[in-house]
Design a protein around this motif. Structure first.
Motif, PDB file in Angstrom:
ATOM      1  N   THR A  57       0.834  -1.208   0.000  1.00 56.87           N
ATOM      2  CA  THR A  57       0.000   0.000   0.000  1.00 56.87           C
ATOM      3  C   THR A  57       0.868   1.257   0.000  1.00 56.87           C
ATOM      4  O   THR A  57       0.576   2.219  -0.722  1.00 56.87           O
ATOM      5  CB  THR A  57      -0.958  -0.013   1.207  1.00 56.87           C
ATOM      6  N   LEU A  58       1.943   1.248   0.770  1.00 65.08           N
ATOM      7  CA  LEU A  58       2.845   2.410   0.782  1.00 65.08           C
ATOM      8  C   LEU A  58       3.558   2.574  -0.562  1.00 65.08           C
ATOM      9  O   LEU A  58       3.807   3.700  -1.006  1.00 65.08           O
ATOM     10  CB  LEU A  58       3.847   2.301   1.930  1.00 65.08           C
ATOM     11  N   GLY A  59       3.872   1.466  -1.228  1.00 64.11           N
ATOM     12  CA  GLY A  59       4.437   1.545  -2.570  1.00 64.11           C
ATOM     13  C   GLY A  59       3.454   2.198  -3.540  1.00 64.11           C
ATOM     14  O   GLY A  59       3.837   3.005  -4.399  1.00 64.11           O
ATOM     15  N   SER A  60       2.178   1.866  -3.384  1.00 63.43           N
ATOM     16  CA  SER A  60       1.152   2.498  -4.214  1.00 63.43           C
ATOM     17  C   SER A  60       1.013   3.975  -3.887  1.00 63.43           C
ATOM     18  O   SER A  60       0.722   4.792  -4.763  1.00 63.43           O
ATOM     19  CB  SER A  60      -0.195   1.791  -4.013  1.00 63.43           C
ATOM     20  N   ALA A  61       1.232   4.327  -2.621  1.00 60.21           N
ATOM     21  CA  ALA A  61       1.185   5.741  -2.231  1.00 60.21           C
ATOM     22  C   ALA A  61       2.310   6.522  -2.919  1.00 60.21           C
ATOM     23  O   ALA A  61       2.136   7.700  -3.254  1.00 60.21           O
ATOM     24  CB  ALA A  61       1.283   5.879  -0.714  1.00 60.21           C
ATOM     25  N   LEU A  62       3.435   5.877  -3.151  1.00 67.23           N
ATOM     26  CA  LEU A  62       4.514   6.526  -3.908  1.00 67.23           C
ATOM     27  C   LEU A  62       4.052   6.800  -5.345  1.00 67.23           C
ATOM     28  O   LEU A  62       4.288   7.885  -5.881  1.00 67.23           O
ATOM     29  CB  LEU A  62       5.773   5.663  -3.914  1.00 67.23           C
ATOM     30  N   ASN A  63       3.375   5.837  -5.960  1.00 66.99           N
ATOM     31  CA  ASN A  63       2.815   6.060  -7.304  1.00 66.99           C
ATOM     32  C   ASN A  63       1.843   7.235  -7.291  1.00 66.99           C
ATOM     33  O   ASN A  63       1.836   8.065  -8.203  1.00 66.99           O
ATOM     34  CB  ASN A  63       2.076   4.818  -7.801  1.00 66.99           C
ATOM     35  N   TYR A  64       1.003   7.292  -6.280  1.00 66.40           N
ATOM     36  CA  TYR A  64       0.044   8.387  -6.125  1.00 66.40           C
ATOM     37  C   TYR A  64       0.782   9.725  -6.075  1.00 66.40           C
ATOM     38  O   TYR A  64       0.414  10.681  -6.768  1.00 66.40           O
ATOM     39  CB  TYR A  64      -0.778   8.166  -4.857  1.00 66.40           C
ATOM     40  N   ALA A  65       1.835   9.775  -5.261  1.00 64.84           N
ATOM     41  CA  ALA A  65       2.626  11.010  -5.134  1.00 64.84           C
ATOM     42  C   ALA A  65       3.269  11.392  -6.462  1.00 64.84           C
ATOM     43  O   ALA A  65       3.314  12.574  -6.822  1.00 64.84           O
ATOM     44  CB  ALA A  65       3.693  10.841  -4.050  1.00 64.84           C
ATOM     45  N   LEU A  66       3.752  10.404  -7.201  1.00 63.89           N
ATOM     46  CA  LEU A  66       4.328  10.681  -8.522  1.00 63.89           C
ATOM     47  C   LEU A  66       3.264  11.239  -9.468  1.00 63.89           C
ATOM     48  O   LEU A  66       3.543  12.145 -10.261  1.00 63.89           O
ATOM     49  CB  LEU A  66       4.956   9.420  -9.108  1.00 63.89           C
ATOM     50  N   LEU A 115      -1.166   5.489 -10.007  1.00 68.05           N
ATOM     51  CA  LEU A 115      -0.556   6.687 -10.582  1.00 68.05           C
ATOM     52  C   LEU A 115      -1.649   7.634 -11.077  1.00 68.05           C
ATOM     53  O   LEU A 115      -1.615   8.842 -10.826  1.00 68.05           O
ATOM     54  CB  LEU A 115       0.375   6.296 -11.733  1.00 68.05           C
ATOM     55  N   LEU A 116      -2.636   7.081 -11.743  1.00 71.07           N
ATOM     56  CA  LEU A 116      -3.755   7.866 -12.262  1.00 71.07           C
ATOM     57  C   LEU A 116      -4.542   8.527 -11.134  1.00 71.07           C
ATOM     58  O   LEU A 116      -5.011   9.659 -11.278  1.00 71.07           O
ATOM     59  CB  LEU A 116      -4.670   6.966 -13.097  1.00 71.07           C
ATOM     60  N   ALA A 117      -4.678   7.846 -10.011  1.00 71.07           N
ATOM     61  CA  ALA A 117      -5.408   8.421  -8.876  1.00 71.07           C
ATOM     62  C   ALA A 117      -4.737   9.707  -8.394  1.00 71.07           C
ATOM     63  O   ALA A 117      -5.423  10.658  -8.009  1.00 71.07           O
ATOM     64  CB  ALA A 117      -5.486   7.411  -7.738  1.00 71.07           C
ATOM     65  N   GLY A 118      -3.407   9.742  -8.435  1.00 67.87           N
ATOM     66  CA  GLY A 118      -2.704  10.973  -8.077  1.00 67.87           C
ATOM     67  C   GLY A 118      -2.959  12.083  -9.083  1.00 67.87           C
ATOM     68  O   GLY A 118      -3.209  13.231  -8.712  1.00 67.87           O
ATOM     69  N   ILE A 119      -2.901  11.732 -10.352  1.00 71.10           N
ATOM     70  CA  ILE A 119      -3.160  12.721 -11.410  1.00 71.10           C
ATOM     71  C   ILE A 119      -4.596  13.233 -11.324  1.00 71.10           C
ATOM     72  O   ILE A 119      -4.856  14.414 -11.527  1.00 71.10           O
ATOM     73  CB  ILE A 119      -2.890  12.106 -12.806  1.00 71.10           C
ATOM     74  N   MET A 120      -5.508  12.334 -10.970  1.00 77.51           N
ATOM     75  CA  MET A 120      -6.928  12.692 -10.902  1.00 77.51           C
ATOM     76  C   MET A 120      -7.317  13.358  -9.586  1.00 77.51           C
ATOM     77  O   MET A 120      -8.479  13.654  -9.357  1.00 77.51           O
ATOM     78  CB  MET A 120      -7.793  11.441 -11.119  1.00 77.51           C
ATOM     79  N   LYS A 121      -6.334  13.566  -8.724  1.00 71.92           N
ATOM     80  CA  LYS A 121      -6.527  14.266  -7.448  1.00 71.92           C
ATOM     81  C   LYS A 121      -7.587  13.624  -6.546  1.00 71.92           C
ATOM     82  O   LYS A 121      -8.370  14.308  -5.889  1.00 71.92           O
ATOM     83  CB  LYS A 121      -6.871  15.740  -7.676  1.00 71.92           C
ATOM     84  N   ILE A 122      -7.597  12.298  -6.526  1.00 67.11           N
ATOM     85  CA  ILE A 122      -8.450  11.606  -5.555  1.00 67.11           C
ATOM     86  C   ILE A 122      -7.951  12.006  -4.164  1.00 67.11           C
ATOM     87  O   ILE A 122      -6.742  12.022  -3.932  1.00 67.11           O
ATOM     88  CB  ILE A 122      -8.346  10.074  -5.753  1.00 67.11           C
ATOM     89  N   PRO A 123      -8.833  12.317  -3.232  1.00 66.39           N
ATOM     90  CA  PRO A 123      -8.364  12.639  -1.874  1.00 66.39           C
ATOM     91  C   PRO A 123      -7.506  11.490  -1.325  1.00 66.39           C
ATOM     92  O   PRO A 123      -7.850  10.317  -1.474  1.00 66.39           O
ATOM     93  CB  PRO A 123      -9.657  12.795  -1.073  1.00 66.39           C
ATOM     94  N   PHE A 124      -6.375  11.849  -0.703  1.00 68.74           N
ATOM     95  CA  PHE A 124      -5.397  10.837  -0.316  1.00 68.74           C
ATOM     96  C   PHE A 124      -5.986   9.763   0.584  1.00 68.74           C
ATOM     97  O   PHE A 124      -5.717   8.580   0.388  1.00 68.74           O
ATOM     98  CB  PHE A 124      -4.178  11.472   0.370  1.00 68.74           C
TER      99      PHE A 124
END
Length: 151
Positions: A57-66, A115-124
């Motif tokens: 999950t934390l690895g996915s959070a890195l994708n989100y941040a990217l 990664l797309l969730a970060g681009i789409m600004k889903i609330p963290f």
């Protein structure tokens, strides 16, 4: 067991990023080792599940941040989406697409979704909760599958 847990965490973290990896093989090895030895299997399997789930999950959070960082470039000419298209897509994804994050465990598309969730600004915290659930179910399934073959 601490080294094994740290290794599992690192593999789970890395395999959730855009790097190639597969933590399920190592997780399966730890499950088999736990069942073969005189450990308390339930508590150790729970720790194995927790370490893998949190690491992934934390690895996915890195994708989100990217993905969020990628938005810093939206004013550049080479950015692939116009501001209007991006706003429209973000609105749609926040309304309907957030549930797709439950599939973040899936090979190939899961990394892209985070990664797309970060681009789409889903609330963290929405992102984190849905990804945690999806990843948790996946690792629980793998553990149950491996443990089921032994008994």
């Amino acid at each position: 067991m601490i080294i094994e847990f740290l290794t599992l965490f690192a593999l789970a973290f890395a395999s959730a990023t855009l790097l190639p990896g597969g933590s399920e093989i190592y997780l399966s090895q730890l499950v088999l080792q736990t069942l073969d030895e005189n450990y308390s299997p339930t508590s150790l399997l729970t720790i194995i599940w927790l370490v893998a789930t949190v690491g992934n999950t934390l690895g996915s959070a890195l994708n989100y941040a990217l993905g969020r960082y990628f938005l810093h470039f939206q004013k550049r000419k080479w950015f692939p989406v116009s501001d209007k298209q991006l706003l429209k897509s973000q609105h749609w994804f926040q309304k309907y697409g957030r549930w797709s994050l439950l599939m973040s465990w899936a090979p190939i598309i899961g990394d892209a979704l985070t990664l797309l969730a970060g681009i789409m600004k889903i609330p963290f915290w929405t992102f984190f909760s849905l990804v945690l659930i999806g990843k948790g179910f996946r690792y629980a399934f793998v553990i149950a599958l491996v443990a089921g073959f032994i008994q």
